[in-house]
Each structure stands twice: as C-alpha cells, then as structure tokens.
Scaffold this active site. Structure first.
Site, PDB file in Angstrom:
ATOM      1  N   ASP A 161       0.839  -1.205   0.000  1.00  0.00           N
ATOM      2  CA  ASP A 161       0.000   0.000   0.000  1.00  0.00           C
ATOM      3  C   ASP A 161       0.870   1.249   0.000  1.00  0.00           C
ATOM      4  O   ASP A 161       0.570   2.226  -0.684  1.00  0.00           O
ATOM      5  CB  ASP A 161      -0.940   0.019   1.207  1.00  0.00           C
ATOM      6  CG  ASP A 161      -1.708   1.337   1.257  1.00  0.00           C
ATOM      7  OD1 ASP A 161      -2.429   1.620   0.291  1.00  0.00           O
ATOM      8  OD2 ASP A 161      -1.539   2.104   2.219  1.00  0.00           O
ATOM      9  N   ARG A 168      -0.261   6.329  -6.668  1.00  0.00           N
ATOM     10  CA  ARG A 168      -1.606   6.882  -6.920  1.00  0.00           C
ATOM     11  C   ARG A 168      -1.614   8.390  -6.742  1.00  0.00           C
ATOM     12  O   ARG A 168      -2.288   9.119  -7.462  1.00  0.00           O
ATOM     13  CB  ARG A 168      -2.623   6.241  -5.961  1.00  0.00           C
ATOM     14  CG  ARG A 168      -2.951   4.808  -6.323  1.00  0.00           C
ATOM     15  CD  ARG A 168      -3.663   4.113  -5.186  1.00  0.00           C
ATOM     16  NE  ARG A 168      -4.873   4.793  -4.788  1.00  0.00           N
ATOM     17  CZ  ARG A 168      -5.365   4.805  -3.551  1.00  0.00           C
ATOM     18  NH1 ARG A 168      -4.748   4.163  -2.578  1.00  0.00           N
ATOM     19  NH2 ARG A 168      -6.474   5.444  -3.259  1.00  0.00           N
ATOM     20  N   SER A 183      -6.690   0.104   0.193  1.00  0.00           N
ATOM     21  CA  SER A 183      -5.596   0.786   0.880  1.00  0.00           C
ATOM     22  C   SER A 183      -5.867   0.864   2.386  1.00  0.00           C
ATOM     23  O   SER A 183      -5.036   0.472   3.220  1.00  0.00           O
ATOM     24  CB  SER A 183      -5.459   2.194   0.277  1.00  0.00           C
ATOM     25  OG  SER A 183      -4.690   3.023   1.086  1.00  0.00           O
TER      26      SER A 183
HETATM   27  N1  URA Z   1      -6.528   6.915   3.248  1.00  0.00           N
HETATM   28  C1  URA Z   1      -5.818   5.789   2.985  1.00  0.00           C
HETATM   29  O1  URA Z   1      -5.232   5.196   3.887  1.00  0.00           O
HETATM   30  N2  URA Z   1      -5.761   5.349   1.716  1.00  0.00           N
HETATM   31  C2  URA Z   1      -6.392   5.966   0.699  1.00  0.00           C
HETATM   32  O2  URA Z   1      -6.319   5.501  -0.415  1.00  0.00           O
HETATM   33  C3  URA Z   1      -7.120   7.137   0.970  1.00  0.00           C
HETATM   34  C4  URA Z   1      -7.188   7.600   2.266  1.00  0.00           C
END
Ligand code: URA
Length: 445
Positions: A161, A168, A183
């Site tokens: 992530d 991202r 995520s």
């Molecule tokens: N918070 C997160 O941890 N991930 C995301 O993609 C968006 C907000």
C-alpha cells in the site's frame, strides 16, 4: 503472470484470479513491475473498478505484503479507528484519550499528512520531545500500563500500500472507491486490532465528494472487515467545512486540549463524541458489562466533564516523553512569527467552503508537506472564524493565517480567499454525522 496481460484484463473488465492478484502485488513490492505498468493498471481500475472477489484478494494480498501485527500482548478488546482523511481533523487525538479514560485499550498506529490532509503523527510531533517511534514492546507496555499509546505506523505494515499510495498520489488515481477501500483495509487488517471503526469523510475536503459515494465506500470497507472476521462499523461524517476552528499542528493540539477542557467548538465536539461513543460501544459490546450506545455517549461526556480524558492525554504525552507543560498551558506552544488577517471584502452569508482549498492554504503556510521530504512548520496554520452559515460584514476577519515564513502568505491568502463562497441568502446547516453503516445496513441521521 505477465503485467501486460493484467492491464489488458482490467482494461476489458475481465476479473483477475486470486493467483494473478497475489503474483502481481508480490512482484510490484519486489520491484519486478515498473511504475509505468502499475500506473496503467491503476488507471484501468479507476475506470473499470474491481469485482468483489478481486477486491478482497487485492486487499488481503496488500495486508500480507508485510508484517501482520499481533496485538495479543495487550489485554482486552482492541478497537482501531481510521479516517479516510480530512482538514482540521484532529479526532484521533481527542477520542484516543477519551476512550482510554473510559477504561478501554487504545493501541493506535497513525500516519503523517500528505497534500491537503493532516496526519495525527505530525500533530503529536508538534509537542516538543514527543516520541512517535516506539519499539513494539514499549508500545504494548504503555497501552497495558496507562491504556493508550499512539505511535507512527510501523514501516513494515502493508508495504504494497505504501508503494501504491505514493504512485496513486502522482497519477490521479487516489479517489477511486476500490483503491481507497483496499488501501485503508489492508493497513487495518495488518494492524492486528479486534474491531475497526471507520470515519468515512464526505464533502469538499474529502476524497468522497458526496454522500452516495461515501456510503458506497463505507459499505465495501465494512464488508471487507467483516469477511476478515473483524466487526467493522463506519460513520459517514461531513467534511464540507473544516472540522473545528483550527488547521495546523500545534494549533490543533491546543484545540483538542480546549475540547477536553469542555470548551470545544460545537461541530468538533459532536463528531468526536459520536466517534468516541461508537469506539467505546464496539469495545464493550461483547463483554458482560456491555453498554448501550446512549450509555457509551454518557460515559464519553462524563470523562470530558470531569477532566479525566485530559489527564489521560497528559499521561500519554508524559509516557512518550513529550513536554506536558504545553498541554497544561497551551499558550506555551511556540507561536508563529507572522500572522495575516483575511478580511471580507463582500458582505452576506458564507454559503459554502472549498475545504480542500483551506487544507492547501494551511499546507502552503508550512503546516503540511507539498512533497514528502518537506519540513513541517508546527506553529503554521489557520484559525477559521467564519464558516458556512455565518453572517459576514465587509471588514470582518474570515480567518487568520499563521506562518514563520512571510513569503508564504501571498499564495496561501489567494487560495484561502477562493475557498470562501459568500452570497446574499443564508443556507441551512448540514448534518455533521450523516450515517452509520454496519453489516446490517445503513442508519441515516
Ligand atoms: N486513506 C488511505 O489510507 N488510503 C487511501 O487511499 C485514501 C485515504
């Protein structure tokens, strides 16, 4: 698995198998898939979405891409709380000590801010000396001893992530429902809590701009959590206006102290009490001494009124080597060298705020990072005097900007001015806590 084929599949909306998802996530973490191919895959998912099975596979694979934390050395039920991001969102700092003062365990790993949203760890670091990096053993010991510890998210949690989120962030693929769900939930599943409370923010300062999207995201995350065997509840909260009066690190810590002293602003109190009551309810639900939501709310209000939540915050700061004198007297926080009042040039009512722009203005003043490597100015930020619904007369101060760098004011002032919509007619106040989503359905407030 050829990455080219996975992009092709997602482009044509053909589901990937569990094995393909596993191989793809592992290969990306191992550096065997270049960012340009992963970016193409993310963009295809942005447009096509993921099927339920694919999303579960993707989430679990990301969770297992690093350490799975075992919180069993901490006695009792551990409830985690996660917000999908906001502006002026200091709720974790307030509800952690509240829930711990009610006798439950709060073992929280939090993140830093990026872009227009703030992060709990940066706020805690505004307290001189406060240590956010703890060994696992020290973290467990603190929670067992005083009921609460908040530390920086361990490097090893969901590394997939971490890498994907950074990608991202620069490829305009953050605000995708399946990508946010995977995520958030991958980190929550890897963090080892028993139950999960999600704060799904909704509005101009959030990734989800309307209620429908927020509910969809909440439902998906609740489902993923429940499938993984963790009771999961989501509150949909309003982020169409900044939460509370202050944005910026030490300013927000001081605001939390005010709240725990019983002097919080109405909106912040309402959201914090709702979140804390839900967290407490989840923690107590399966115990013999289970409590109704109303009883939980009363307990929350009581620990604010009698000062025990504030004492819990001070205890946590002391144990994590922070300077408690700034909590005991928030005037002792270092002040920014410069300030600037944003004055209304038009009268009427504030009919709307672009909350993301408020967050950007605060970041430009130094309270947040434009790039990952940027240093934070802990005393920088905003005090917002006029918010949606308020009457404004020409010459009124809408907000005060604070910074240690005078050059930041012109850009920040421009962005903040654009954030205000002032018109003749008054608008109705919007609900702050919009809905509660559980595995059994949606409760609208
Ligand atoms: N918070 C997160 O941890 N991930 C995301 O993609 C968006 C907000």
């Amino acid at each position: 698995m050829r990455m080219y084929d996975m992009i092709e599949k997602k482009k044509k909306n053909i589901p990937m198998t569990t094995e393909e998802m596993k191989e793809m996530v592992n290969a990306y973490v191992a550096g065997e898939i270049p960012d340009y191919q992963m970016s193409a895959w993310l963009m295809a998912v942005y447009f096509q979405g993921l099927e339920e099975k694919e999303l579960t596979d993707f989430t679990l694979q990301m969770a297992h891409s690093g350490k799975m934390i075992d919180l069993s050395p901490i006695e009792g039920v551990k409830v985690d709380k996660h917000s999908t991001g906001g502006v002026g969102d200091k709720t974790t700092l307030a509800i952690g000590p509240i829930v711990a003062a009610c006798g439950e365990k709060v073992a929280k790993m939090s993140g830093r801010g990026l872009g227009h949203t703030g992060g709990t760890i940066d706020k805690l670091e505004a307290i001189p000396g406060f240590k956010v990096e703890l060994t696992k053993e020290k973290f467990f010991e603190n929670v067992n001893q005083i009921g609460i510890s908040i530390m920086g998210q361990s490097e090893g949690i969901a590394p997939a992530d971490k890498k994907l989120y950074a990608l991202r962030d620069v490829t305009a693929t953050v605000n995708s429902i399946p990508l946010i769900a995977a995520s958030v939930m991958s980190k929550k599943l890897a963090s080892g809590s028993d139950k999960i409370l999600l704060d799904v923010t909704c509005g101009s300062g959030a990734f989800m701009k309307n209620k429908e999207e927020a509910v969809e995201l909440a439902k998906i995350m609740v489902k993923i959590g429940e499938q993984a065997g963790k009771e999961t509840v989501a509150l949909i909260t309003n982020m169409d206006v900044p939460l509370g009066k202050f944005i910026g690190n030490s300013l927000e810590v001081a605001e939390v102290v005010e709240l725990l002293n019983g002097n919080g602003s109405k909106d912040l109190v309402e959201v914090c009490v709702a979140l804390a009551s839900n967290m407490l309810y989840l923690a107590k639900k399966d115990k013999e001494a289970s409590q109704t939501m109303e009883q939980c709310r009363k307990m929350v209000e009581k620990v604010i009124e009698d000062g025990s939540a504030l004492r819990k915050l001070i205890e946590m700061v002391e144990v994590q080597q922070g300077d408690i004198s700034v909590i005991e007297d928030t005037q002792k926080f270092a002040k920014a060298d410069y300030y600037y009042d944003l004055v209304a040039t038009k009268g009427g009512y504030v009919t709307g705020m672009d909350t993301e722009k408020c967050g950007i203005a605060s970041m430009l003043l130094g309270a947040g990072r434009e790039r990952k490597e940027d240093e934070i100015d802990y005393s920088a930020g905003l005090c917002i005097y006029k918010k949606t619904g308020d009457k404004v007369i020409v010459g009124d101060t809408l907000a005060t900007l604070y910074s240690n760098s005078h050059e930041t004011f012109s850009r920040a002032e421009k962005v903040l001015r654009e954030a205000y919509e002032i018109k003749e007619e008054q608008v109705n106040e919007e609900k702050l806590v919009i809905a509660r989503v559980t595995k059994d359905g949606i409760e609208w407030y």
